[in-house]
Design a protein around this motif. Sequence first.
Motif, short mmCIF file in Angstrom:
data_model
loop_
_atom_site.label_atom_id
_atom_site.label_comp_id
_atom_site.label_asym_id
_atom_site.label_seq_id
_atom_site.Cartn_x
_atom_site.Cartn_y
_atom_site.Cartn_z
N GLY A 62 -37.05 -11.54 7.50
CA GLY A 62 -37.71 -10.04 7.87
C GLY A 62 -37.29 -8.75 7.40
N VAL A 63 -35.95 -8.63 6.89
CA VAL A 63 -35.47 -7.91 6.32
C VAL A 63 -36.41 -7.19 5.52
N THR A 64 -36.89 -8.11 4.11
CA THR A 64 -37.60 -7.56 2.89
C THR A 64 -38.82 -7.63 3.00
N ILE A 65 -39.52 -7.81 4.44
CA ILE A 65 -40.53 -7.40 4.74
C ILE A 65 -40.69 -5.81 5.26
N GLY A 66 -39.88 -5.81 5.66
CA GLY A 66 -39.33 -4.40 6.32
C GLY A 66 -39.03 -3.62 5.47
N MET A 67 -37.90 -4.30 4.12
CA MET A 67 -38.18 -3.35 3.14
C MET A 67 -39.48 -3.19 2.06
N GLU A 68 -40.02 -3.70 2.65
CA GLU A 68 -40.93 -3.79 1.05
C GLU A 68 -42.55 -3.30 2.23
N TYR A 69 -42.51 -2.63 3.22
CA TYR A 69 -43.50 -2.36 4.61
C TYR A 69 -42.91 -0.50 3.61
N LEU A 70 -41.56 0.01 4.09
CA LEU A 70 -40.83 0.41 3.47
C LEU A 70 -41.58 1.06 2.08
N GLN A 71 -41.41 0.62 1.59
CA GLN A 71 -41.63 1.13 0.49
C GLN A 71 -43.45 1.33 0.12
N LEU A 72 -43.94 0.64 0.73
CA LEU A 72 -45.97 1.15 0.98
C LEU A 72 -45.76 2.34 1.21
N LYS A 73 -44.86 2.70 2.47
CA LYS A 73 -45.38 4.17 3.31
C LYS A 73 -44.69 5.01 2.83
N SER A 74 -43.54 4.95 1.39
CA SER A 74 -42.51 5.88 0.91
C SER A 74 -42.43 6.02 -0.55
N LYS A 75 -42.52 6.89 -1.40
CA LYS A 75 -42.09 6.80 -2.43
C LYS A 75 -40.91 6.46 -2.88
N LYS A 76 -40.00 7.87 -1.96
CA LYS A 76 -38.82 8.05 -2.10
C LYS A 76 -38.27 6.93 -2.14
#
Length: 285
Positions: A71-85
Motif C-alpha cells: 500500500g505504501v509503495t502504491i501510494g508513493m507511485e500515485y504521488l509521483q504521478l501527480k507531483s514533479k517534486k
Amino acid sequence: MPDWIIVFLRSLLAIAVLFFMTKLLGKRQISQLSLFEYITGITLGSIAAYICVEINTSWYLGVVSLVTWGGVTIGMEYLQLKSKKARDFMDHRGTVLIQNGKILEDNLKKIRITSDELLTRLRQKNMFKVADVEFAIMEPNGEINVFPRKENQPLTPKDLGIRIPHETVPQTVIMDGKILDHSLHNLGLNRRWLHTELKKAGVSVENVFLGQVDDMGELYLDLFDDTIQVPKPKTRQLLLATLEKALADVKGFALDTNNPEAKKMYRACQNELEQVITKVRPRLQ
C-alpha cells in the motif's frame, strides 16, 4: 492439522497476495525500478517466505505487513504521478556526465562513478572514444544514455532524402494452429480469404504454428514441421513487375505512334508511371 498442510495453505495464501500486489504495482522491469521499489520487492518476498514457513507465528500479521508495504509503495507511485517534486525527491533527476564532449568530473563524484566505469558503460553503448560523445546522461534508474556527435550518427533515409512509406504492425491471424478472428476483423478480412491463401500455400490451419498478415495483405506462415518449405508471398514483386511492364508498354506506344497528340499523351502517362514506381518501389522490393 499437520505442519505440511499448514505450510501448503500459507504458501498458497502468500502466492495469492503477492500476485495481487504485483498486479497493483505495475509491470516495470527490474532495470526500471527505483531504489525504494527494488527494496520493496525484496522485502515483500522475504515477508511472503516468512509467512509460509514460520508455523509458530500468527500468519495474518505477515499478511498485514505485506499489504502495508504494498500500500505504501502504491501510494508513493500515485504521488509521483501527480507531483514533479515528489518524482525528483524519490527517484532523483538524471545526472549529466558528458556535455558538449566534455566529461563533468564533479557530477561523476556526486553519483560515485569512476572514469573506468564510465568508459565501460560508454563501450556498452558502442562508444569507444569520449571525443565521439556529444552528450551523456545517467537516468534515475542507473542507465546511461548517450547522444553521439552529429558526424558520428548513422545515416538515415531522411538524411539521404529518401522517403520511406509508413508501415503498420503485422497482425497475427493464426497462432498454435488456431485462427484469431479478431485479428482478421481488424484487417477487414475473413476466414474465406485466409483459407484461400492457405490453399495457395498448400497447408492447413492445423499445421501452422504462426501466421501473420502485413499491411500489404501478404500472409507469412511458420509451420510446426520446420522441414516443410512454404513458398514466400510474391504479391509485391508481381505488382512491381506489372507496373514496370506497363511503363515499358507505354514507352513502346510512344515510339510506335506518329501522332503528335498521342505521343504527347503517352509521354505524360510515362512520367506519371515513373513517379508512381519511384514512390512505391521501396515497399514492393
